[in-house]
Design a protein around this motif. Structure first.
Motif, PDB file in Angstrom:
ATOM      1  N   GLY A   1       0.793  -1.218   0.000  1.00  0.00           N
ATOM      2  CA  GLY A   1       0.000   0.000   0.000  1.00  0.00           C
ATOM      3  C   GLY A   1       0.824   1.266   0.000  1.00  0.00           C
ATOM      4  O   GLY A   1       0.290   2.375   0.124  1.00  0.00           O
ATOM      5  N   GLN A   2       2.118   1.115  -0.184  1.00  0.00           N
ATOM      6  CA  GLN A   2       3.021   2.263  -0.229  1.00  0.00           C
ATOM      7  C   GLN A   2       4.396   1.796  -0.692  1.00  0.00           C
ATOM      8  O   GLN A   2       4.722   0.611  -0.603  1.00  0.00           O
ATOM      9  CB  GLN A   2       3.171   2.907   1.153  1.00  0.00           C
ATOM     10  CG  GLN A   2       3.927   2.034   2.152  1.00  0.00           C
ATOM     11  CD  GLN A   2       3.948   2.600   3.537  1.00  0.00           C
ATOM     12  OE1 GLN A   2       2.911   2.652   4.190  1.00  0.00           O
ATOM     13  NE2 GLN A   2       5.120   3.036   3.998  1.00  0.00           N
ATOM     14  N   ILE A   3       5.179   2.731  -1.172  1.00  0.00           N
ATOM     15  CA  ILE A   3       6.612   2.533  -1.400  1.00  0.00           C
ATOM     16  C   ILE A   3       7.273   3.829  -0.960  1.00  0.00           C
ATOM     17  O   ILE A   3       6.879   4.919  -1.391  1.00  0.00           O
ATOM     18  CB  ILE A   3       6.939   2.214  -2.867  1.00  0.00           C
ATOM     19  CG1 ILE A   3       6.447   0.795  -3.211  1.00  0.00           C
ATOM     20  CG2 ILE A   3       8.447   2.320  -3.129  1.00  0.00           C
ATOM     21  CD1 ILE A   3       6.564   0.437  -4.670  1.00  0.00           C
ATOM     22  N   ASP A   4       8.240   3.714  -0.087  1.00  0.00           N
ATOM     23  CA  ASP A   4       8.898   4.909   0.444  1.00  0.00           C
ATOM     24  C   ASP A   4      10.143   5.288  -0.345  1.00  0.00           C
ATOM     25  O   ASP A   4      10.454   6.475  -0.482  1.00  0.00           O
ATOM     26  CB  ASP A   4       9.267   4.667   1.909  1.00  0.00           C
ATOM     27  CG  ASP A   4       8.046   4.381   2.762  1.00  0.00           C
ATOM     28  OD1 ASP A   4       7.244   5.307   2.988  1.00  0.00           O
ATOM     29  OD2 ASP A   4       7.876   3.211   3.182  1.00  0.00           O
ATOM     30  N   TYR A   5      10.834   4.288  -0.846  1.00  0.00           N
ATOM     31  CA  TYR A   5      12.077   4.535  -1.574  1.00  0.00           C
ATOM     32  C   TYR A   5      12.091   3.690  -2.844  1.00  0.00           C
ATOM     33  O   TYR A   5      11.982   2.459  -2.775  1.00  0.00           O
ATOM     34  CB  TYR A   5      13.300   4.180  -0.724  1.00  0.00           C
ATOM     35  CG  TYR A   5      13.382   4.971   0.560  1.00  0.00           C
ATOM     36  CD1 TYR A   5      13.987   6.220   0.600  1.00  0.00           C
ATOM     37  CD2 TYR A   5      12.839   4.457   1.730  1.00  0.00           C
ATOM     38  CE1 TYR A   5      14.044   6.945   1.785  1.00  0.00           C
ATOM     39  CE2 TYR A   5      12.880   5.172   2.915  1.00  0.00           C
ATOM     40  CZ  TYR A   5      13.490   6.421   2.932  1.00  0.00           C
ATOM     41  OH  TYR A   5      13.533   7.131   4.102  1.00  0.00           O
ATOM     42  N   LEU A   6      12.221   4.351  -3.981  1.00  0.00           N
ATOM     43  CA  LEU A   6      12.431   3.670  -5.253  1.00  0.00           C
ATOM     44  C   LEU A   6      13.909   3.794  -5.591  1.00  0.00           C
ATOM     45  O   LEU A   6      14.411   4.910  -5.802  1.00  0.00           O
ATOM     46  CB  LEU A   6      11.585   4.299  -6.354  1.00  0.00           C
ATOM     47  CG  LEU A   6      11.916   3.861  -7.792  1.00  0.00           C
ATOM     48  CD1 LEU A   6      11.644   2.368  -7.978  1.00  0.00           C
ATOM     49  CD2 LEU A   6      11.126   4.687  -8.805  1.00  0.00           C
TER      50      LEU A   6
END
Length: 281
Positions: free
Chosen positions: A79-84
């Motif tokens: 439900g989220q990605i903080d760092y790509l």
């Protein structure tokens, strides 16, 4: 194997079969991060999966719609990605004339266009959430423009430039971007990811010498990739950290990139009289 319970930041990393991608995945898992590791051949990530990573197949050169579908599926995992972390890439060696148009295009497709399209697939989610960071793994070569790796260095210069602009464009959405410029680390780049231009021209002795020496030094590089992974993750995940546009990583990279900029400034001053004085009277 039972997947460890994790509740830390979500990190999605491209190109995790070897090198920095694998090291970053391992360090992030040790830190309790929720890790999504990707590679063109997902079977190469089996050990990361056993350690708790979610593993997905990803070819960054896929069409934009496929990358958009991938981003939707990857985002839905937690439900989220903080760092790509855009790490996927390879090194094309040889004098620029020795690299065929097809080889040159393939290098840009992976290192530049793949990075752009992958990032753009995730940006709508970052913008909506008003949070996130794009971490682009570039190279000291983006500044140094080394003989025998001109095409590769051009792709990394593009990555640096794109990162600078993204950092400014995305600031209004509270989304950050940084370009990491590693020096020489003991990874599989030269051993497994170095591709030599096939149109060999014997006259290019300087380029050939650089590549020969580069290959001979494989396995003896002073840079520790595990320490690099720790440094990258510590730097980008620190609360309240002021981020530069670019971070030279490694003792060699710091000195080499610094020397590059010092020389550029000296050249600008030396030829200042030729630069200025072109306004209307």
């Amino acid at each position: 194997m039972t997947t460890p319970s994790r509740s830390g930041p979500v990190v999605l990393i491209t190109g995790c079969s070897t090198g920095f991608g694998r090291e970053l995945s391992l360090v992030a898992l040790e830190r309790g991060f929720r890790v999504i590791s990707t590679a063109r051949r997902v079977e190469t990530l089996a050990d990361l999966k056993e350690k708790g990573a979610e593993t997905l197949k990803l070819d960054v050169t896929s069409p934009p719609q496929e990358l958009a579908d991938f981003a939707k599926a990857a985002w839905a995992i937690y439900g989220q990605i903080d760092y790509l972390v855009n790490n996927a890439g390879y090194l094309l060696g040889g004098a620029m004339e020795e690299c065929t148009p097809e080889e040159t295009m393939a290098q840009f497709n992976t290192n530049v266009f793949g990075l752009i399209n992958t990032t753009n697939a995730f940006l709508p989610y970052f913008r909506t959430r008003r949070a996130g960071m794009v971490v682009n793994i570039s190279s000291q070569g983006g500044s140094l423009n080394m003989v025998g790796a001109g095409i590769y260095c051009a792709t990394k210069a593009a990555v640096d430039s794109l990162s600078d602009t993204w950092a400014r464009e995305l600031a209004e959405f509270n989304v950050k971007c940084i370009s990491i410029q590693p020096g020489m680390f003991r990874t599989a780049v030269s051993a497994g990811n170095l591709r030599r231009g096939t149109h060999r021209i014997a006259e290019y002795t300087a380029a050939d010498k650089v590549i020969t020496e580069y290959n001979a030094a494989t396995g003896t590089e002073k840079g520790d990739p595990t320490k690099a992974a720790v440094r990258i993750l510590d730097f980008v995940t620190a609360e309240g950290r002021e981020l530069p546009l670019r971070l030279a990583l490694g003792d060699d990279a710091f000195e080499s990139v610094k020397a590059f900029h010092v020389q550029r400034l000296a050249d600008m001053e030396k030829f200042r009289s030729w630069s200025v004085g072109t306004n209307f009277d």
